[in-house]
Design a protein around this motif. Structure first.
Motif, PDB file in Angstrom:
ATOM      1  N   ILE A  41      75.564-118.571  35.956  1.00 55.91           N
ATOM      2  CA  ILE A  41      74.179-119.052  36.075  1.00 55.91           C
ATOM      3  C   ILE A  41      73.231-118.080  35.360  1.00 55.91           C
ATOM      4  N   SER A  42      73.421-116.792  35.588  1.00 56.25           N
ATOM      5  CA  SER A  42      72.555-115.795  34.929  1.00 56.25           C
ATOM      6  C   SER A  42      72.753-115.807  33.412  1.00 56.25           C
ATOM      7  N   ASN A  43      73.999-115.914  32.971  1.00 59.12           N
ATOM      8  CA  ASN A  43      74.278-115.928  31.536  1.00 59.12           C
ATOM      9  C   ASN A  43      73.705-117.168  30.849  1.00 59.12           C
ATOM     10  N   ALA A  44      73.546-118.256  31.616  1.00 57.60           N
ATOM     11  CA  ALA A  44      73.022-119.506  31.044  1.00 57.60           C
ATOM     12  C   ALA A  44      71.493-119.553  31.089  1.00 57.60           C
ATOM     13  N   GLY A  45      70.860-118.454  31.528  1.00 61.46           N
ATOM     14  CA  GLY A  45      69.402-118.412  31.527  1.00 61.46           C
ATOM     15  C   GLY A  45      68.761-118.636  32.879  1.00 61.46           C
ATOM     16  N   GLY A  46      69.580-118.985  33.879  1.00 61.89           N
ATOM     17  CA  GLY A  46      69.064-119.123  35.239  1.00 61.89           C
ATOM     18  C   GLY A  46      69.153-117.791  35.967  1.00 61.89           C
ATOM     19  N   PHE A  47      69.114-117.844  37.307  1.00 59.49           N
ATOM     20  CA  PHE A  47      69.162-116.616  38.098  1.00 59.49           C
ATOM     21  C   PHE A  47      70.203-116.798  39.202  1.00 59.49           C
ATOM     22  N   LEU A  59      83.277-105.318  50.833  1.00 53.73           N
ATOM     23  CA  LEU A  59      83.501-106.537  50.051  1.00 53.73           C
ATOM     24  C   LEU A  59      82.288-106.839  49.165  1.00 53.73           C
ATOM     25  N   LEU A  60      81.084-106.662  49.718  1.00 58.37           N
ATOM     26  CA  LEU A  60      79.874-106.898  48.925  1.00 58.37           C
ATOM     27  C   LEU A  60      79.808-105.875  47.787  1.00 58.37           C
ATOM     28  N   ASP A  61      80.173-104.651  48.101  1.00 59.41           N
ATOM     29  CA  ASP A  61      80.200-103.572  47.115  1.00 59.41           C
ATOM     30  C   ASP A  61      81.035-103.998  45.903  1.00 59.41           C
ATOM     31  N   ALA A  62      82.242-104.501  46.183  1.00 58.27           N
ATOM     32  CA  ALA A  62      83.166-104.918  45.118  1.00 58.27           C
ATOM     33  C   ALA A  62      82.632-106.139  44.367  1.00 58.27           C
ATOM     34  N   GLU A  63      82.007-107.065  45.096  1.00 61.38           N
ATOM     35  CA  GLU A  63      81.513-108.310  44.491  1.00 61.38           C
ATOM     36  C   GLU A  63      80.365-108.038  43.518  1.00 61.38           C
ATOM     37  N   ILE A  64      79.458-107.139  43.920  1.00 63.58           N
ATOM     38  CA  ILE A  64      78.337-106.795  43.033  1.00 63.58           C
ATOM     39  C   ILE A  64      78.870-106.121  41.765  1.00 63.58           C
ATOM     40  N   ALA A  65      79.803-105.184  41.936  1.00 62.88           N
ATOM     41  CA  ALA A  65      80.375-104.474  40.781  1.00 62.88           C
ATOM     42  C   ALA A  65      81.046-105.460  39.832  1.00 62.88           C
ATOM     43  N   ALA A  66      81.792-106.414  40.376  1.00 63.65           N
ATOM     44  CA  ALA A  66      82.513-107.402  39.561  1.00 63.65           C
ATOM     45  C   ALA A  66      81.529-108.323  38.834  1.00 63.65           C
ATOM     46  N   THR A  67      80.435-108.671  39.504  1.00 63.24           N
ATOM     47  CA  THR A  67      79.431-109.551  38.880  1.00 63.24           C
ATOM     48  C   THR A  67      78.751-108.820  37.720  1.00 63.24           C
ATOM     49  N   LYS A  68      78.439-107.535  37.938  1.00 63.18           N
ATOM     50  CA  LYS A  68      77.798-106.732  36.874  1.00 63.18           C
ATOM     51  C   LYS A  68      78.701-106.636  35.647  1.00 63.18           C
ATOM     52  N   ALA A  69      80.016-106.668  35.877  1.00 59.79           N
ATOM     53  CA  ALA A  69      80.961-106.594  34.754  1.00 59.79           C
ATOM     54  C   ALA A  69      80.964-107.896  33.950  1.00 59.79           C
ATOM     55  N   MET A  70      80.476-109.000  34.564  1.00 63.72           N
ATOM     56  CA  MET A  70      80.515-110.312  33.909  1.00 63.72           C
ATOM     57  C   MET A  70      79.171-110.765  33.344  1.00 63.72           C
ATOM     58  N   THR A  71      78.086-110.067  33.699  1.00 62.89           N
ATOM     59  CA  THR A  71      76.782-110.413  33.131  1.00 62.89           C
ATOM     60  C   THR A  71      75.895-109.179  33.022  1.00 62.89           C
ATOM     61  N   ALA A  72      75.127-109.135  31.941  1.00 56.27           N
ATOM     62  CA  ALA A  72      74.148-108.050  31.781  1.00 56.27           C
ATOM     63  C   ALA A  72      72.773-108.534  32.231  1.00 56.27           C
ATOM     64  N   ARG A  73      72.697-109.826  32.613  1.00 56.78           N
ATOM     65  CA  ARG A  73      71.427-110.420  33.022  1.00 56.78           C
ATOM     66  C   ARG A  73      71.154-110.136  34.504  1.00 56.78           C
ATOM     67  N   PRO A  74      69.874-110.216  34.917  1.00 58.85           N
ATOM     68  CA  PRO A  74      69.586-109.961  36.337  1.00 58.85           C
ATOM     69  C   PRO A  74      70.170-111.047  37.254  1.00 58.85           C
ATOM     70  N   PHE A  75      70.547-110.636  38.456  1.00 57.85           N
ATOM     71  CA  PHE A  75      71.002-111.574  39.495  1.00 57.85           C
ATOM     72  C   PHE A  75      70.576-111.005  40.840  1.00 57.85           C
ATOM     73  N   GLY A  76      70.614-111.819  41.867  1.00 56.15           N
ATOM     74  CA  GLY A  76      70.195-111.369  43.190  1.00 56.15           C
ATOM     75  C   GLY A  76      71.337-111.371  44.190  1.00 56.15           C
ATOM     76  N   VAL A  77      71.062-110.837  45.368  1.00 62.39           N
ATOM     77  CA  VAL A  77      72.025-110.869  46.472  1.00 62.39           C
ATOM     78  C   VAL A  77      71.323-111.452  47.692  1.00 62.39           C
ATOM     79  N   ASN A  78      71.926-112.462  48.308  1.00 60.36           N
ATOM     80  CA  ASN A  78      71.385-113.099  49.506  1.00 60.36           C
ATOM     81  C   ASN A  78      72.028-112.460  50.732  1.00 60.36           C
ATOM     82  N   LEU A  79      71.190-111.887  51.599  1.00 57.89           N
ATOM     83  CA  LEU A  79      71.679-111.254  52.828  1.00 57.89           C
ATOM     84  C   LEU A  79      71.161-112.035  54.031  1.00 57.89           C
ATOM     85  N   ILE A  80      72.015-112.165  55.057  1.00 60.23           N
ATOM     86  CA  ILE A  80      71.622-112.877  56.273  1.00 60.23           C
ATOM     87  C   ILE A  80      71.021-111.879  57.259  1.00 60.23           C
ATOM     88  N   THR A  81      69.803-112.181  57.728  1.00 59.19           N
ATOM     89  CA  THR A  81      69.061-111.218  58.554  1.00 59.19           C
ATOM     90  C   THR A  81      69.806-110.809  59.825  1.00 59.19           C
TER      91      THR A  81
END
Length: 335
Positions: A41-47, A59-81
């Protein structure tokens, strides 16, 4: 990316906040919104937005690292309060330099908005009512998402069209607002932008993306379904803090009714307190959703889907979905 002059102008506040080409957020769907879909989604111009859901910190630690390896574009993280390790999860986002944190599921606990600001990230929150929206703006959030009951997964009781009319005229000038719930076409995106939204959020439309890791049987259920098949779960005990969930009707829908009876009984017997009861219900959803998304058990799992599921007609790359939505919205705004 193609040029969409009218759309880009209408989304300027949203894209400035997000740092993306288009102010189209990917709805955070547990098990679905992981590295592959988020980076696409980030690579296609979305967020793209990672759904942390009930993930433990490592697990979140690993997921963020893996996502950063697949896109240089900004992305967010949704956390449940209500996540017991919310502040540790925020710290992990900080460690990776995550630019935006989306808080979902109720009023943010004391200090959480400040904690996100302290890691240098922007804070985006869900506003289920105008009063809550005003309160969040006063608390210093950078943007709001207003999501109507047409959406998939956990939902509130009010439709997108009513929420948008209640909230946009009052708060759109204060912070960028993203409209979500039931959006399947670009013309609808154009309409919300015309009403003052800074952008939109879509989840259901991205489930059948080629890049999405959902099981083929899960995608097939989406392709077959019509809007009326995506129904909200029923609460059987007024004491149970059950947030309704919209999903495709199946045997799993019945299983949830049984689960509520079981948890209500445990409350009666004093085996659980109210907070534990809520966690039990959340664990049920996480497990039921995983069965459907990952294992492909679309009969007994939870096939969470929004009412826009009827507009999902084929499996295609994320870039094609975004290009189609953007072209439709551009034509509507230019007209």
């Amino acid at each position: 990316m193609m040029a969409y002059p009218h759309l880009s102008a209408a989304m300027a506040r949203g894209t400035e906040l997000l740092g993306s080409d288009l102010a189209i957020l990917g709805g955070a769907m547990s098990w679905v919104s992981e590295r592959n879909l988020v980076s696409a989604i980030s690579n296609a111009g979305g967020f793209g937005v990672i759904a942390a859901g009930a993930m433990p910190v490592d697990l979140l630690d690993a997921e963020i690292a893996a996502t950063k390896a697949m896109t240089a574009r900004p992305f967010g993280v949704n956390l449940i309060t209500m996540h017991p390790d919310l502040f540790e999860l925020i710290a992990v986002c900080g460690k990776h330099g995550v630019s935006h944190v989306v808080l979902a599921g109720g009023l943010p606990p004391k200090g959480s908005i400040e904690a996100i600001k302290d890691i240098g990230a922007k804070v985006i929150c869900f506003a289920p009512t105008l009063a809550m929206g005003k309160k969040l703006v006063r608390s210093g959030v950078d943007a709001l998402v207003i999501e109507g009951m047409e959406a998939g997964g956990h939902i509130g009781p009010v439709s997108t069209s009513v929420l948008a009319q209640e909230i946009l005229p009052h708060l759109a000038a204060d912070v960028p607002i993203f409209v979500a719930g039931g959006i399947g076409r670009g013309e609808a995106i154009a309409a919300w932008l015309d009403m003052g939204a800074a952008g939109v959020q879509l989840g259901t439309r991205f489930v059948c993306a080629t890049e999405c890791i959902a099981h083929p049987a899960f995608k097939k259920a989406f392709l077959r379904a019509s809007a009326r098949d995506a129904v909200a779960s029923v609460q059987i005990d007024p004491r149970l803090p059950v947030i309704p969930v919209r999903a495709l009707k199946n045997a799993g829908t019945e299983a949830f009714t049984a689960k509520q009876r079981e948890v209500a009984q445990m409350l009666d017997d004093g085996q659980l307190d109210m907070a534990e009861a809520q966690i039990e219900i959340e664990k049920f959803w996480a497990g039921a959703l995983r069965r459907a998304v990952i294992d492909g058990d679309v009969d007994n799992g939870s096939v969470m889907a929004g009412q826009s599921v009827g507009m999902v007609s084929r499996e295609e790359p994320v870039a094609d979905i975004i290009a189609e939505l953007a072209s439709e919205a551009e034509a509507a705004l230019a007209g």
